[in-house]
Design a protein around this motif. Structure first.
Motif, PDB file in Angstrom:
ATOM      1  N   GLN A 385      70.122 -73.304  23.673  1.00 17.24           N
ATOM      2  CA  GLN A 385      70.994 -74.035  24.598  1.00 17.24           C
ATOM      3  C   GLN A 385      70.203 -75.076  25.383  1.00 17.24           C
ATOM      4  O   GLN A 385      70.723 -76.157  25.698  1.00 17.24           O
ATOM      5  N   PHE A 386      68.966 -74.753  25.703  1.00 17.76           N
ATOM      6  CA  PHE A 386      68.099 -75.709  26.392  1.00 17.76           C
ATOM      7  C   PHE A 386      67.908 -76.960  25.537  1.00 17.76           C
ATOM      8  O   PHE A 386      68.025 -78.092  26.033  1.00 17.76           O
ATOM      9  N   VAL A 387      67.642 -76.771  24.257  1.00 17.62           N
ATOM     10  CA  VAL A 387      67.467 -77.902  23.346  1.00 17.62           C
ATOM     11  C   VAL A 387      68.751 -78.721  23.258  1.00 17.62           C
ATOM     12  O   VAL A 387      68.728 -79.959  23.273  1.00 17.62           O
ATOM     13  N   ALA A 388      69.880 -78.034  23.195  1.00 21.58           N
ATOM     14  CA  ALA A 388      71.163 -78.745  23.132  1.00 21.58           C
ATOM     15  C   ALA A 388      71.375 -79.591  24.381  1.00 21.58           C
ATOM     16  O   ALA A 388      71.759 -80.767  24.296  1.00 21.58           O
ATOM     17  N   ALA A 389      71.104 -79.009  25.543  1.00 21.37           N
ATOM     18  CA  ALA A 389      71.394 -79.681  26.804  1.00 21.37           C
ATOM     19  C   ALA A 389      70.425 -80.815  27.103  1.00 21.37           C
ATOM     20  O   ALA A 389      70.784 -81.770  27.802  1.00 21.37           O
ATOM     21  N   THR A 390      69.201 -80.722  26.617  1.00 24.35           N
ATOM     22  CA  THR A 390      68.189 -81.729  26.945  1.00 24.35           C
ATOM     23  C   THR A 390      67.975 -82.757  25.842  1.00 24.35           C
ATOM     24  O   THR A 390      67.322 -83.770  26.082  1.00 24.35           O
ATOM     25  N   SER A 391      68.531 -82.524  24.656  1.00 21.74           N
ATOM     26  CA  SER A 391      68.245 -83.433  23.549  1.00 21.74           C
ATOM     27  C   SER A 391      69.389 -83.585  22.559  1.00 21.74           C
ATOM     28  O   SER A 391      69.947 -84.670  22.400  1.00 21.74           O
ATOM     29  N   THR A 392      69.766 -82.496  21.899  1.00 14.82           N
ATOM     30  CA  THR A 392      70.667 -82.589  20.751  1.00 14.82           C
ATOM     31  C   THR A 392      72.047 -83.129  21.118  1.00 14.82           C
ATOM     32  O   THR A 392      72.601 -83.969  20.398  1.00 14.82           O
ATOM     33  N   ASN A 393      72.624 -82.636  22.198  1.00 19.74           N
ATOM     34  CA  ASN A 393      73.980 -83.072  22.541  1.00 19.74           C
ATOM     35  C   ASN A 393      74.034 -84.564  22.840  1.00 19.74           C
ATOM     36  O   ASN A 393      74.983 -85.252  22.449  1.00 19.74           O
ATOM     37  N   ALA A 394      73.034 -85.070  23.540  1.00 19.91           N
ATOM     38  CA  ALA A 394      72.992 -86.512  23.810  1.00 19.91           C
ATOM     39  C   ALA A 394      72.865 -87.290  22.499  1.00 19.91           C
ATOM     40  O   ALA A 394      73.495 -88.345  22.322  1.00 19.91           O
ATOM     41  N   ALA A 395      72.047 -86.783  21.585  1.00 27.76           N
ATOM     42  CA  ALA A 395      71.897 -87.442  20.284  1.00 27.76           C
ATOM     43  C   ALA A 395      73.228 -87.480  19.542  1.00 27.76           C
ATOM     44  O   ALA A 395      73.556 -88.481  18.887  1.00 27.76           O
ATOM     45  N   LYS A 396      74.002 -86.424  19.647  1.00 26.53           N
ATOM     46  CA  LYS A 396      75.298 -86.372  18.963  1.00 26.53           C
ATOM     47  C   LYS A 396      76.315 -87.302  19.616  1.00 26.53           C
ATOM     48  O   LYS A 396      77.020 -88.048  18.927  1.00 26.53           O
ATOM     49  N   VAL A 397      76.407 -87.266  20.938  1.00 28.26           N
ATOM     50  CA  VAL A 397      77.400 -88.084  21.646  1.00 28.26           C
ATOM     51  C   VAL A 397      77.156 -89.571  21.398  1.00 28.26           C
ATOM     52  O   VAL A 397      78.102 -90.338  21.187  1.00 28.26           O
ATOM     53  N   PHE A 398      75.874 -89.984  21.381  1.00 21.91           N
ATOM     54  CA  PHE A 398      75.563 -91.409  21.263  1.00 21.91           C
ATOM     55  C   PHE A 398      75.096 -91.811  19.861  1.00 21.91           C
ATOM     56  O   PHE A 398      74.461 -92.839  19.667  1.00 21.91           O
ATOM     57  N   ASN A 399      75.446 -90.960  18.879  1.00 22.26           N
ATOM     58  CA  ASN A 399      75.287 -91.276  17.454  1.00 22.26           C
ATOM     59  C   ASN A 399      73.836 -91.524  17.055  1.00 22.26           C
ATOM     60  O   ASN A 399      73.530 -92.437  16.286  1.00 22.26           O
ATOM     61  N   LEU A 400      72.954 -90.680  17.558  1.00 19.67           N
ATOM     62  CA  LEU A 400      71.540 -90.718  17.183  1.00 19.67           C
ATOM     63  C   LEU A 400      71.162 -89.538  16.294  1.00 19.67           C
ATOM     64  O   LEU A 400      70.048 -89.479  15.783  1.00 19.67           O
ATOM     65  N   TYR A 401      72.060 -88.599  16.150  1.00 13.41           N
ATOM     66  CA  TYR A 401      71.800 -87.352  15.428  1.00 13.41           C
ATOM     67  C   TYR A 401      72.085 -87.553  13.939  1.00 13.41           C
ATOM     68  O   TYR A 401      73.058 -88.221  13.589  1.00 13.41           O
ATOM     69  N   PRO A 402      71.268 -86.996  13.031  1.00 12.00           N
ATOM     70  CA  PRO A 402      70.081 -86.165  13.251  1.00 12.00           C
ATOM     71  C   PRO A 402      68.754 -86.935  13.268  1.00 12.00           C
ATOM     72  O   PRO A 402      67.696 -86.333  13.153  1.00 12.00           O
ATOM     73  N   GLN A 403      68.836 -88.267  13.395  1.00 10.09           N
ATOM     74  CA  GLN A 403      67.593 -89.032  13.529  1.00 10.09           C
ATOM     75  C   GLN A 403      66.805 -88.560  14.747  1.00 10.09           C
ATOM     76  O   GLN A 403      65.582 -88.453  14.729  1.00 10.09           O
ATOM     77  N   LYS A 404      67.540 -88.270  15.813  1.00  7.04           N
ATOM     78  CA  LYS A 404      66.960 -87.720  17.037  1.00  7.04           C
ATOM     79  C   LYS A 404      67.613 -86.367  17.321  1.00  7.04           C
ATOM     80  O   LYS A 404      68.674 -86.044  16.805  1.00  7.04           O
ATOM     81  N   GLY A 405      66.941 -85.589  18.164  1.00  2.71           N
ATOM     82  CA  GLY A 405      67.550 -84.340  18.622  1.00  2.71           C
ATOM     83  C   GLY A 405      67.446 -83.173  17.673  1.00  2.71           C
ATOM     84  O   GLY A 405      68.134 -82.164  17.856  1.00  2.71           O
ATOM     85  N   ARG A 406      66.595 -83.277  16.656  1.00  2.37           N
ATOM     86  CA  ARG A 406      66.475 -82.172  15.695  1.00  2.37           C
ATOM     87  C   ARG A 406      65.105 -82.168  15.046  1.00  2.37           C
ATOM     88  O   ARG A 406      64.529 -83.222  14.761  1.00  2.37           O
ATOM     89  N   ILE A 407      64.595 -80.951  14.800  1.00  5.17           N
ATOM     90  CA  ILE A 407      63.393 -80.761  13.991  1.00  5.17           C
ATOM     91  C   ILE A 407      63.858 -80.467  12.572  1.00  5.17           C
ATOM     92  O   ILE A 407      64.304 -79.363  12.254  1.00  5.17           O
ATOM     93  N   ALA A 408      63.835 -81.480  11.723  1.00  4.08           N
ATOM     94  CA  ALA A 408      64.303 -81.339  10.342  1.00  4.08           C
ATOM     95  C   ALA A 408      63.672 -82.429   9.496  1.00  4.08           C
ATOM     96  O   ALA A 408      63.249 -83.469  10.007  1.00  4.08           O
TER      97      ALA A 408
END
Length: 595
Positions: A385-408
């Motif tokens: 949840q910490f990762v979601a709140a500090t990184s992943t969710n913002a990446a998803k909302v602003f269309n940066l995911y999965p380029q940002k906000g994920r270890i993959a």
């Protein structure tokens, strides 16, 4: 400005820097994403994550990072910063170099800043100005939101250009700061409708600015001029009202809404209720609101109190717990900082009038540690949840995911190796933010960025900061983020399905002629008794007194008024009676025995 030249990233650096940092192997840690934790190694090359797993085969010349006992997480994304922002006659003290340098020191590898276009100016001109300021200074990747200070055909056209050609997918409206940023409701509706058409995310600063202005004037007139007046002038009700209004306008436009810096728990509840109704909206609490409260405004040191001035202001101590609960349950989505710092001499512009204190606090360096301490260490959030709140969710909302906000594999190599066991004490004496004050002063936090990798470059090495000015890049944010718009389009279709014309026979009856009716009323008015040129005495006037019909028993309603504006009464024509015989007057008869 040619956007292509800033997409290269690593290639902007010298060859000697590339060769020493281009290949990295992070071994022995636990990879944490928003959807799970696994023991795995991570191999990075050319600024991109190439392998994630165990027993990885890597080429020679690789720098090995020992992450034993630590967590390997996506670098933080701070979706709300204001670097070198012109505001209230000055500029925020952190520019794009010092601000992004501080961000990296705390484990944040991307910021999304705001183009602050003054009213009357061109959005495109200010976008280009911000790109010029940032591109030569940023140490990490960045994106841009754009503030819309007015509405008109030019604004609409520039918004379209920014979305289609310049990598902008979010626009911010202000409901406060009249004559600077404030938009009226109909203007905000126009902006929201434009965002919906363009596939952008609308953002809002939700405070009722006009009432706040009136309250501030009254407080100053009453002799309250210190920083406490800032808090008094912006009560929670003003944030709640504006948030509710913004949600209603966005719902009417069927536009996704992102409410920045949610400081009020009740405002958060309004967002939560809208989400439960199916509205596509998001709330962003900030580190200051999750860790501090309004008691600082009562501090006897003016600098201390002024150092906590931001808008909306900090709330009562109970608010933090409620905001944390909503963040944990997903009712609030992202966490930012609203990082906008001003030094003591800048804050002192308002030493005699709180209305002139530049609004803003720090946070870009401290957010990750503060949220880990207050969220994970207390058991409110788990690491995912910490990762979601500090990184992943913002990446998803602003269309940066999965380029940002994920270890993959294939994601950008923006990584923080997080030492959750060690602690640090936050202090203005040791932080990297370009300001002489820290609202988290003295807070002891678990969670330290032991290593930070930005775009494949090792920028924090065993807690030592090693950044290169200008090494970051502008990251375009495409329109129609799926995380936002996939559900929105389905919702719009369902909503439209219930809005259909009803088949019925055409009405062929009479239609009132309003002009003729007005003429008739004028003619009738001239014939009224007492009107100019009209005749009639008390009898005629009495006819114009309104009467309810008689009661079922044939009597007159006792509450009926007999008053006439003409002065005549309904019974003026009846003979006056000299007396009335009463058998039982008030108080009883005057004769007879009591028993």
């Amino acid at each position: 400005m040619n956007d292509a030249k800033v997409q290269i990233g690593v290639n902007k650096l010298g060859h000697h820097v590339q060769s020493s940092q281009n290949r990295l192997l992070i071994k022995g840690g636990k990879v944490v994403n928003d959807d799970g934790i696994q023991e795995a190694d991570v191999y990075v090359e050319g600024g991109v994550i190439k392998q994630v797993g165990t027993g990885l085969l890597t080429p020679g010349g690789v720098r090995v990072i020992d992450a034993a006992g630590m967590l390997i997480m996506p670098g933080g994304i701070d979706p709300h910063t204001h670097m070198q922002m012109p505001f209230m006659g000055t500029h925020s003290a952190d520019d794009f170099y010092t601000g992004t340098r501080a961000a990296l020191a705390g484990g944040t590898t991307m910021i999304i800043d705001f183009v602050a276009c003054p009213r009357g100016d061109s959005l495109m001109d200010w976008y280009n100005k911000y790109r010029t300021w940032a591109d030569e200074k940023v140490c990490c990747d960045y994106g841009l939101h754009v503030i819309v200070p007015q509405w008109g055909d030019k604004t609409a056209n520039e918004m379209a250009t920014l979305v289609k050609e310049k990598g902008i997918n979010s626009f911010k409206c202000f409901m406060a700061y009249r004559n600077v940023f404030l938009l009226e409701d109909d203007e905000m509706l126009n902006v929201f409708q434009a965002c919906r058409k363009l596939g952008a995310v609308a953002q809002v600063h939700a405070e009722n600015g006009k009432i706040i202005e009136r309250k501030a004037e009254q407080l100053v007139a009453d002799g309250i001029r210190g920083p406490e007046g800032h808090s008094y002038s912006r009560p929670e009700a003003m944030e709640i009202e504006a948030t509710t209004r913004a949600l209603a306008i966005a719902d009417e436009a069927n536009c996704p809404l992102y409410v920045v810096h949610v400081m009020s728990a009740e405002a958060g509840e309004a967002i939560s209720k809208a989400r439960r109704r199916g509205q596509v909206c998001y709330g962003e609490p900030i580190a200051a609101g999750l860790a501090c409260d309004n008691s600082s405004y009562q501090h006897t040191c003016w600098r201390h109190a002024a150092g906590h001035v931001l808008s909306p202001p900090l709330r009562d101590p109970s608010t933090k717990e409620r905001l944390w609960r909503m963040l944990a349950t997903g009712e609030l989505t992202c966490t930012g900082t609203d990082h906008c710092v001003f030094k003591a001499d800048q804050k002192a512009l308002g030493k005699d009038d709180f209305r002139r204190i530049p609004n803003g606090v720090n946070g870009v360096e401290d957010r990750m540690s503060v949220l880990w301490e207050k969220g994970v260490e207390t058991g409110i959030l788990d690491p995912c949840q910490f990762v979601a709140a500090t990184s992943t969710n913002a990446a998803k909302v602003f269309n940066l995911y999965p380029q940002k906000g994920r270890i993959a594999v294939g994601s950008d190599a923006d990584i923080v190796v997080w030492n959750a066991k060690e602690t640090r004490t936050i202090s203005a004496k040791t932080h990297h933010q370009n300001v002489d004050f820290n609202i988290f002063e003295g807070m002891v936090c678990h969670g330290i960025a032991e290593f930070v990798i930005s775009g494949g470059r090792l920028v924090v090495d065993e807690r030592q900061l090693k950044v290169t000015q200008g090494a970051g890049r502008f990251v375009p944010m495409p329109a129609f983020p799926p995380y936002v718009y996939n559900r929105l389009e389905k919702r719009e279709a369902a909503k439209s399905a219930g809005t259909v014309a009803v088949a019925r026979d055409a009405y062929d009856g009479p239609v009132i002629d309003l002009k003729a009716e007005q003429e008739r009323q004028k003619a009738a008015a001239k014939e009224q008794p007492g009107a100019a040129g009209g005749g009639g005495g008390p009898e005629a006037a009495a006819e114009n007194v309104f009467h309810r019909p008689p009661t079922r028993g044939g009597g007159r309603h006792m509450q009926e008024s007999s008053f006439s504006l003409s002065g005549a009464q309904f019974d003026d024509t009846k003979p006056a009676r000299s007396g009335i015989r009463t058998h039982q007057p008030p108080g009883g008869a005057s004769s007879g025995s009591l028993w």
